[in-house]
Motif scaffolding. Structure first.
Motif, PDB file in Angstrom:
ATOM      1  N   PHE A 128       0.839  -1.204   0.000  1.00 54.63           N
ATOM      2  CA  PHE A 128       0.000   0.000   0.000  1.00 54.63           C
ATOM      3  C   PHE A 128       0.876   1.257   0.000  1.00 54.63           C
ATOM      4  CE2 PHE A 128      -3.525  -2.761   1.287  1.00 54.63           C
ATOM      5  CZ  PHE A 128      -4.611  -2.149   0.693  1.00 54.63           C
ATOM      6  N   HIS A 129       1.944   1.225   0.789  1.00 54.13           N
ATOM      7  CA  HIS A 129       2.815   2.393   0.937  1.00 54.13           C
ATOM      8  C   HIS A 129       3.455   2.787  -0.405  1.00 54.13           C
ATOM      9  CE1 HIS A 129       4.816   5.407   3.216  1.00 54.13           C
ATOM     10  NE2 HIS A 129       6.016   4.876   3.157  1.00 54.13           N
ATOM     11  N   GLN A 130       3.796   1.774  -1.219  1.00 53.26           N
ATOM     12  CA  GLN A 130       4.379   2.055  -2.542  1.00 53.26           C
ATOM     13  C   GLN A 130       3.400   2.822  -3.422  1.00 53.26           C
ATOM     14  OE1 GLN A 130       5.536  -1.813  -3.967  1.00 53.26           O
ATOM     15  NE2 GLN A 130       7.408  -1.836  -2.757  1.00 53.26           N
ATOM     16  N   LYS A 131       2.114   2.500  -3.305  1.00 53.22           N
ATOM     17  CA  LYS A 131       1.087   3.111  -4.153  1.00 53.22           C
ATOM     18  C   LYS A 131       0.544   4.411  -3.562  1.00 53.22           C
ATOM     19  CE  LYS A 131      -0.644   1.185  -7.973  1.00 53.22           C
ATOM     20  NZ  LYS A 131      -0.564   1.868  -9.249  1.00 53.22           N
ATOM     21  N   LEU A 132       0.536   4.515  -2.218  1.00 55.13           N
ATOM     22  CA  LEU A 132      -0.247   5.551  -1.565  1.00 55.13           C
ATOM     23  C   LEU A 132       0.501   6.537  -0.678  1.00 55.13           C
ATOM     24  CD1 LEU A 132      -3.407   3.647  -0.334  1.00 55.13           C
ATOM     25  CD2 LEU A 132      -3.325   5.436  -2.031  1.00 55.13           C
ATOM     26  N   ALA A 133       1.723   6.242  -0.293  1.00 49.24           N
ATOM     27  CA  ALA A 133       2.413   7.074   0.706  1.00 49.24           C
ATOM     28  C   ALA A 133       1.529   7.200   1.958  1.00 49.24           C
ATOM     29  CB  ALA A 133       2.767   8.447   0.144  1.00 49.24           C
ATOM     30  N   LEU A 134       1.539   6.170   2.763  1.00 47.93           N
ATOM     31  CA  LEU A 134       0.705   6.113   3.956  1.00 47.93           C
ATOM     32  C   LEU A 134       1.172   7.125   4.999  1.00 47.93           C
ATOM     33  CD1 LEU A 134       0.565   2.227   4.368  1.00 47.93           C
ATOM     34  CD2 LEU A 134      -1.243   3.700   3.464  1.00 47.93           C
ATOM     35  N   THR A 135       0.210   7.662   5.748  1.00 47.70           N
ATOM     36  CA  THR A 135       0.497   8.531   6.885  1.00 47.70           C
ATOM     37  C   THR A 135       0.694   7.676   8.122  1.00 47.70           C
ATOM     38  OG1 THR A 135      -1.084  10.080   5.908  1.00 47.70           O
ATOM     39  CG2 THR A 135      -0.307  10.590   8.112  1.00 47.70           C
TER      40      THR A 135
END
Length: 172
Positions: free
Chosen positions: A160-167
Protein backbone atom coordinates in the motif's frame (compact mmCIF):
# COMPACT_ATOMS: atom_id res chain seq x y z
CA UNK A 1 7.69 -6.14 19.21
CA UNK A 2 9.70 -6.63 16.02
CA UNK A 3 6.54 -6.44 13.91
CA UNK A 4 5.62 -3.01 15.32
CA UNK A 5 9.18 -1.76 14.84
CA UNK A 6 9.14 -2.84 11.19
CA UNK A 7 5.90 -0.96 10.54
CA UNK A 8 7.25 2.18 12.25
CA UNK A 9 10.46 2.02 10.20
CA UNK A 10 8.51 1.47 6.98
CA UNK A 11 6.60 4.71 7.61
CA UNK A 12 9.67 6.78 8.39
CA UNK A 13 9.90 6.28 12.17
CA UNK A 14 8.30 8.21 15.00
CA UNK A 15 4.73 9.20 15.70
CA UNK A 16 2.81 11.54 13.42
CA UNK A 17 -0.29 13.59 14.04
CA UNK A 18 -2.90 14.16 11.37
CA UNK A 19 -2.47 17.70 10.08
CA UNK A 20 -5.87 19.40 9.98
CA UNK A 21 -6.64 21.54 6.94
CA UNK A 22 -6.54 25.31 7.48
CA UNK A 23 -9.66 25.77 5.37
CA UNK A 24 -12.13 23.28 4.04
CA UNK A 25 -12.51 19.78 5.38
CA UNK A 26 -9.60 17.58 6.43
CA UNK A 27 -9.77 14.40 4.34
CA UNK A 28 -8.74 11.02 5.75
CA UNK A 29 -8.50 8.10 3.34
CA UNK A 30 -8.88 4.73 5.02
CA UNK A 31 -7.42 1.75 3.17
CA UNK A 32 -6.93 -1.91 3.97
CA UNK A 33 -7.89 -5.46 3.24
CA UNK A 34 -11.37 -6.86 3.70
CA UNK A 35 -12.10 -8.05 7.23
CA UNK A 36 -9.41 -5.95 8.92
CA UNK A 37 -11.97 -3.78 10.69
CA UNK A 38 -11.73 -0.75 8.39
CA UNK A 39 -15.38 0.33 8.58
CA UNK A 40 -15.51 0.04 12.39
CA UNK A 41 -12.23 1.97 12.61
CA UNK A 42 -13.72 4.76 10.46
CA UNK A 43 -16.60 5.12 12.92
CA UNK A 44 -14.26 5.00 15.94
CA UNK A 45 -12.01 7.69 14.45
CA UNK A 46 -15.01 9.90 13.67
CA UNK A 47 -16.21 9.53 17.27
CA UNK A 48 -12.70 10.24 18.62
CA UNK A 49 -12.24 13.39 16.54
CA UNK A 50 -15.74 14.63 17.38
CA UNK A 51 -15.22 14.11 21.13
CA UNK A 52 -11.55 15.01 21.55
CA UNK A 53 -11.04 17.62 18.81
CA UNK A 54 -14.58 19.03 18.40
CA UNK A 55 -14.64 18.03 14.71
CA UNK A 56 -17.82 17.62 12.66
CA UNK A 57 -17.11 14.42 10.70
CA UNK A 58 -18.80 13.09 7.60
CA UNK A 59 -18.32 9.40 6.86
CA UNK A 60 -18.23 8.41 3.18
CA UNK A 61 -19.25 4.86 2.26
CA UNK A 62 -17.11 4.19 -0.82
CA UNK A 63 -16.98 0.38 -0.78
CA UNK A 64 -19.61 0.34 -3.51
CA UNK A 65 -19.14 -3.31 -4.51
CA UNK A 66 -20.16 -4.54 -1.06
CA UNK A 67 -23.63 -3.28 -0.04
CA UNK A 68 -23.05 -4.86 3.40
CA UNK A 69 -20.09 -2.52 3.97
CA UNK A 70 -22.17 0.53 3.01
CA UNK A 71 -24.98 -0.65 5.28
CA UNK A 72 -22.55 -1.29 8.15
CA UNK A 73 -21.23 2.27 7.95
CA UNK A 74 -24.78 3.66 7.79
CA UNK A 75 -25.77 1.65 10.88
CA UNK A 76 -22.66 2.82 12.79
CA UNK A 77 -23.29 6.41 11.69
CA UNK A 78 -26.89 6.26 12.91
CA UNK A 79 -25.76 4.78 16.24
CA UNK A 80 -23.25 7.62 16.72
CA UNK A 81 -25.56 10.32 15.38
CA UNK A 82 -23.08 11.02 12.61
CA UNK A 83 -23.83 11.72 8.94
CA UNK A 84 -22.89 9.12 6.33
CA UNK A 85 -22.63 10.03 2.65
CA UNK A 86 -23.56 7.44 0.05
CA UNK A 87 -25.22 7.92 -3.32
CA UNK A 88 -26.41 4.78 -5.06
CA UNK A 89 -25.04 4.17 -8.54
CA UNK A 90 -21.75 6.07 -8.16
CA UNK A 91 -18.33 4.51 -8.67
CA UNK A 92 -15.89 4.64 -5.74
CA UNK A 93 -13.92 7.67 -6.99
CA UNK A 94 -17.04 9.71 -7.76
CA UNK A 95 -18.55 8.64 -4.40
CA UNK A 96 -15.52 10.11 -2.58
CA UNK A 97 -15.35 13.30 -4.67
CA UNK A 98 -19.07 13.95 -4.08
CA UNK A 99 -18.68 13.07 -0.40
CA UNK A 100 -15.97 15.72 -0.01
CA UNK A 101 -18.18 18.25 -1.84
CA UNK A 102 -21.10 17.35 0.46
CA UNK A 103 -18.85 17.91 3.49
CA UNK A 104 -17.85 21.35 2.18
CA UNK A 105 -21.48 22.26 1.55
CA UNK A 106 -22.65 20.87 4.89
CA UNK A 107 -19.97 22.46 7.04
CA UNK A 108 -18.27 19.18 7.99
CA UNK A 109 -14.60 19.81 8.78
CA UNK A 110 -13.51 16.16 8.63
CA UNK A 111 -14.23 13.61 5.90
CA UNK A 112 -13.42 9.95 6.47
CA UNK A 113 -13.37 7.89 3.27
CA UNK A 114 -14.15 4.21 3.87
CA UNK A 115 -12.70 2.60 0.74
CA UNK A 116 -13.09 -0.94 -0.58
CA UNK A 117 -11.04 -3.85 0.66
CA UNK A 118 -10.24 -7.18 -0.96
CA UNK A 119 -9.19 -10.47 0.57
CA UNK A 120 -5.69 -9.97 -0.88
CA UNK A 121 -3.66 -7.07 -2.19
CA UNK A 122 -4.37 -6.94 -5.92
CA UNK A 123 -3.77 -4.51 -8.78
CA UNK A 124 -7.45 -3.54 -9.08
CA UNK A 125 -7.70 -2.62 -5.38
CA UNK A 126 -4.47 -0.62 -5.52
CA UNK A 127 -5.56 1.27 -8.61
CA UNK A 128 -8.96 2.07 -7.08
CA UNK A 129 -7.47 3.43 -3.86
CA UNK A 130 -4.75 5.34 -5.77
CA UNK A 131 -7.42 6.88 -8.04
CA UNK A 132 -9.42 7.98 -4.96
CA UNK A 133 -6.25 9.53 -3.50
CA UNK A 134 -5.52 11.40 -6.74
CA UNK A 135 -9.10 12.70 -6.96
CA UNK A 136 -9.50 13.76 -3.30
CA UNK A 137 -5.94 14.71 -2.31
CA UNK A 138 -6.30 13.42 1.29
CA UNK A 139 -4.48 15.04 4.22
CA UNK A 140 -3.90 11.62 5.73
CA UNK A 141 -3.95 8.04 4.46
CA UNK A 142 -4.30 5.34 7.08
CA UNK A 143 -3.92 1.63 6.46
CA UNK A 144 -6.05 -0.59 8.69
CA UNK A 145 -4.50 -4.02 9.31
CA UNK A 146 -5.48 -6.93 11.50
CA UNK A 147 -2.79 -7.22 14.18
CA UNK A 148 -3.29 -11.00 14.10
CA UNK A 149 -2.00 -11.15 10.54
CA UNK A 150 1.57 -10.61 11.82
CA UNK A 151 4.20 -10.49 9.10
CA UNK A 152 1.50 -10.35 6.40
CA UNK A 153 0.52 -6.95 7.77
CA UNK A 154 4.03 -5.67 7.07
CA UNK A 155 3.84 -7.00 3.48
CA UNK A 156 0.42 -5.36 2.98
CA UNK A 157 1.71 -2.10 4.43
CA UNK A 158 4.69 -2.15 2.05
CA UNK A 159 2.43 -2.79 -0.95
CA UNK A 160 0.00 0.00 0.00
CA UNK A 161 2.81 2.39 0.94
CA UNK A 162 4.38 2.06 -2.54
CA UNK A 163 1.09 3.11 -4.15
CA UNK A 164 -0.25 5.55 -1.56
CA UNK A 165 2.41 7.07 0.71
CA UNK A 166 0.70 6.11 3.96
CA UNK A 167 0.50 8.53 6.89
CA UNK A 168 0.03 5.73 9.36
CA UNK A 169 -1.12 2.23 10.17
CA UNK A 170 -3.98 1.30 12.49
CA UNK A 171 -3.70 -2.15 14.08
CA UNK A 172 -7.04 -3.74 14.95
Amino acid sequence: GAFHKELVELLGGGAQRIEFAKNGPTILLMAGLQGAGKTTTCAKLAKFYREKHSKRPLLVAADVKRPAAVEQLQVLGKKLGMPVFHEAGLGPVEQCVRGVAAARAGGNDLVILDTAGRLHVDAELMEEVAAIARATNPHGTLLVVDAMSGQDAVSSAEAFHQKLALTGVVLT
